[in-house]
Design a protein around this motif. Structure first.
Motif, PDB file in Angstrom:
ATOM      1  N   THR A 229      40.117  46.217  45.657  1.00  0.00           N
ATOM      2  CA  THR A 229      39.858  47.032  46.523  1.00  0.00           C
ATOM      3  C   THR A 229      38.456  47.644  46.342  1.00  0.00           C
ATOM      4  OG1 THR A 229      41.231  48.908  45.669  1.00  0.00           O
ATOM      5  CG2 THR A 229      41.968  47.073  47.655  1.00  0.00           C
ATOM      6  N   ASN A 230      37.703  48.081  47.229  1.00  0.00           N
ATOM      7  CA  ASN A 230      36.259  48.418  47.235  1.00  0.00           C
ATOM      8  C   ASN A 230      36.657  50.151  46.472  1.00  0.00           C
ATOM      9  OD1 ASN A 230      33.943  50.101  47.377  1.00  0.00           O
ATOM     10  ND2 ASN A 230      33.281  48.332  48.954  1.00  0.00           N
ATOM     11  N   VAL A 231      36.006  50.506  45.333  1.00  0.00           N
ATOM     12  CA  VAL A 231      36.289  51.880  44.793  1.00  0.00           C
ATOM     13  C   VAL A 231      36.039  52.940  45.910  1.00  0.00           C
ATOM     14  CG1 VAL A 231      35.597  51.037  42.262  1.00  0.00           C
ATOM     15  CG2 VAL A 231      33.793  51.829  43.898  1.00  0.00           C
TER      16      VAL A 231
ATOM     17  N   VAL B  91      27.357  34.176  43.453  1.00  0.00           N
ATOM     18  CA  VAL B  91      28.118  34.459  44.347  1.00  0.00           C
ATOM     19  C   VAL B  91      28.834  35.996  44.118  1.00  0.00           C
ATOM     20  CG1 VAL B  91      30.741  33.654  45.038  1.00  0.00           C
ATOM     21  CG2 VAL B  91      28.863  32.083  44.612  1.00  0.00           C
ATOM     22  N   LEU B  92      29.193  36.254  42.932  1.00  0.00           N
ATOM     23  CA  LEU B  92      29.424  37.630  42.641  1.00  0.00           C
ATOM     24  C   LEU B  92      28.507  38.595  43.186  1.00  0.00           C
ATOM     25  CD1 LEU B  92      30.872  36.840  39.095  1.00  0.00           C
ATOM     26  CD2 LEU B  92      32.128  36.896  41.148  1.00  0.00           C
TER      27      LEU B  92
ATOM     28  N   ILE C  60      39.622  44.341  30.282  1.00  0.00           N
ATOM     29  CA  ILE C  60      40.457  44.997  31.343  1.00  0.00           C
ATOM     30  C   ILE C  60      41.804  45.037  30.911  1.00  0.00           C
ATOM     31  CG2 ILE C  60      41.390  44.412  33.714  1.00  0.00           C
ATOM     32  CD1 ILE C  60      38.972  42.744  34.251  1.00  0.00           C
ATOM     33  N   GLU C  61      42.355  46.056  31.121  1.00  0.00           N
ATOM     34  CA  GLU C  61      43.858  46.544  30.650  1.00  0.00           C
ATOM     35  C   GLU C  61      44.525  46.826  32.048  1.00  0.00           C
ATOM     36  OE1 GLU C  61      45.344  47.857  27.266  1.00  0.00           O
ATOM     37  OE2 GLU C  61      43.473  48.015  26.222  1.00  0.00           O
ATOM     38  N   VAL C  62      45.342  46.040  32.515  1.00  0.00           N
ATOM     39  CA  VAL C  62      45.921  46.124  33.812  1.00  0.00           C
ATOM     40  C   VAL C  62      47.366  45.651  33.941  1.00  0.00           C
ATOM     41  CG1 VAL C  62      44.940  44.139  34.714  1.00  0.00           C
ATOM     42  CG2 VAL C  62      45.580  45.869  36.493  1.00  0.00           C
TER      43      VAL C  62
ATOM     44  N   LYS D 174      32.782  46.570  38.457  1.00  0.00           N
ATOM     45  CA  LYS D 174      31.797  47.576  38.435  1.00  0.00           C
ATOM     46  C   LYS D 174      32.046  48.390  39.711  1.00  0.00           C
ATOM     47  CE  LYS D 174      28.617  45.254  35.408  1.00  0.00           C
ATOM     48  NZ  LYS D 174      27.589  44.475  35.106  1.00  0.00           N
ATOM     49  N   LYS D 175      32.251  47.713  40.848  1.00  0.00           N
ATOM     50  CA  LYS D 175      32.261  48.288  42.259  1.00  0.00           C
ATOM     51  C   LYS D 175      33.722  48.113  42.821  1.00  0.00           C
ATOM     52  CE  LYS D 175      27.673  49.104  42.882  1.00  0.00           C
ATOM     53  NZ  LYS D 175      27.437  50.297  43.217  1.00  0.00           N
TER      54      LYS D 175
END
Length: 453
Positions: free
Chosen positions: A448-450, A391-392, A111-113, A422-423
């Motif tokens: 947030t949801n995609v 849980v995920l 992840i690059e953020v 992924k979501k």
């Protein structure tokens, strides 16, 4: 093939830093972890351990110092394992911690953020509201202190620069009492002796201190004398004897006997009150806790009509923050005693829209989903091992609008975010320094949801 040997002295350049604060260097093709070294430094080090794939060395001399190197303030810093970063300026420490999160997200989570700058403290000392001092006999005298790193050898202390000073003075009085009356302290090798730990819990909001003496059996000689001594200290609120007869590294046993005063004290965070008993889990830095929870509340972006699930809710600390802005909060926690405490904390604050359920988060969430209950926001604050896979899966299946993930371990955070990504889209990453002068760092992440991206 390397030729490093234990005891060998080497000159080495520190390329970067490991997650626990050691410097990382290469020597003769071997990765070397160098204690008390900072990225960008050139040091002379002595090799203390050689394994197949890496070596460990101790810094002896600084040949070229980092701009962030400072003289540690604590006189036993090089012996005690409680702190890892007192040889760095606080500015350098916060940069290290931000880099630590960025590295984990990239290396483990792919992840690059953007990671926000760490929210630090105005003063990174004397912030801890809870202390657990192991007690032992050294040179024939009872001492209390902290363990050397990766050992159970106690470093005696007179003052810890992370602990609340009022509470520490009270703990020192307990030690003097133990020495004066020649009360036997526990020996880990022989499994004999009475006193194992001295624990203090301090409330910043009330100024009260609770003392817990951890003993092998229910027998504290001259306890009335100890109570009379402790009553002389401002803020002394209660004395408990915790019974732990087990041969274990777990500090507290299951049974408490209250010898004087209150069986719990109250801490206030962000206008909310929380009961603290000997076994309660509660963040040890009240100043930064308010910042962390306020940031989680900000990320939740509640407008008043949302249903929120708080998984791993503990004693309801974050749940109650959320409940003041949400329609309903459901807290889930596997430890039944914590759920009882959470319900009491809700009552203490006259909050009626927070419900707490004992059980595994994945099981409860699946049941809620089957009953048609779908949250707008899910908050998770798991232990260091992170969220269980189940849980995920449950989070993704429930498909909330937003996820707020509070983490104390960048490595497991990165692993879990990789799956959730992924979501869900990562919107913000905010580190908060809950544990200054140590290598630990807390972080709160908004996803947030995609479908709403």
């Amino acid at each position: 093939m390397h030729n490093l040997k234990v005891g060998q002295k080497i000159e080495i350049y520190i390329e970067k830093m490991a997650s626990e604060g050691q410097g990382i260097a290469k020597y003769d093709g071997m990765t070397v972890f160098v204690e008390k070294a900072i990225a960008g430094e050139k040091v002379q080090a002595e090799v203390s351990k050689v394994k197949k794939d890496y070596a460990v060395a101790e810094t002896i001399h600084i040949l070229e110092a980092s701009l962030y190197r400072v003289e540690p303030l604590c006189p036993v810093y090089n012996l005690c394992g409680g702190c890892q970063l007192q040889h760095m300026s606080y500015e350098g420490e916060l940069i290290f911690k931000k880099n630590k999160i960025e590295d984990a997200l990239k290396r483990i989570g792919s992840i690059e953020v953007k990671v926000n700058d760490v929210i630090g403290m105005n003063s990174p000392y004397y912030y801890r509201s809870k202390a657990q001092y192991p007690v032992a006999t050294v040179d024939g005298k009872a001492v209390m202190g902290f363990y050397k790193e990766r050992s159970h050898e106690i470093v005696p202390i007179k003052e810890c620069m992370l602990q609340n000073r009022q509470a520490e003075n009270i703990a020192m009085e307990v030690l003097e009492f133990i020495k004066e009356f020649n009360i036997q302290v526990y020996n880990e090798n022989t499994k004999q002796g009475l006193i194992r730990h001295i624990m203090t819990r301090y409330s910043k909001s009330t100024g009260e201190t609770m003392v817990v003496i951890v003993a092998r059996e229910n027998n504290l000689p001259h306890k009335d004398e100890l109570v009379n001594r402790l009553k002389k200290y401002d803020g002394f609120a209660g004395l408990a004897l915790n019974i732990n007869p087990q041969d274990t590294n777990v500090v507290l046993g299951n049974k408490n006997i209250f010898l004087y005063g209150k069986s719990r004290i109250i801490e206030s965070i962000g206008g909310l009150k929380y009961y603290i008993s000997p076994q309660s889990f509660f963040q040890v830095n009240p100043i930064q806790t308010e910042i962390l929870y306020s940031k989680a509340l900000e990320f939740a972006n509640l407008q008043g009509d949302e249903l929120v699930i708080d998984a791993y809710c503990g004693v309801g600390t974050i749940s109650l923050f959320l409940a003041r802005r949400a329609k309903q909060v459901i807290g889930i926690e596997v430890v039944e005693k914590a759920v009882e405490d959470a319900k009491e904390n809700a009552g203490l604050n006259k909050i009626s829209n927070a419900d707490f359920i004992a059980g595994k988060s994945e099981d409860i969430m699946k049941d809620l989903k089957n009953r048609g209950i779908t949250p707008d926001v899910i908050v998770v604050d798991p232990p260091r091992k992170g969220c269980d896979d189940a849980v995920l899966d449950s989070i993704i299946d429930m498909a909330p609008e937003r996820i707020v993930y509070v983490s104390c371990n960048p490595a497991t955070l990165a692993r879990d975010l990789k799956k959730l990504s992924k979501k869900y889209c990562i919107k913000e990453v905010q580190p908060v320094d809950m544990f200054p002068r140590t290598s630990h760092i807390e972080c709160v992440v908004l996803m947030t949801n995609v479908k709403n991206k």
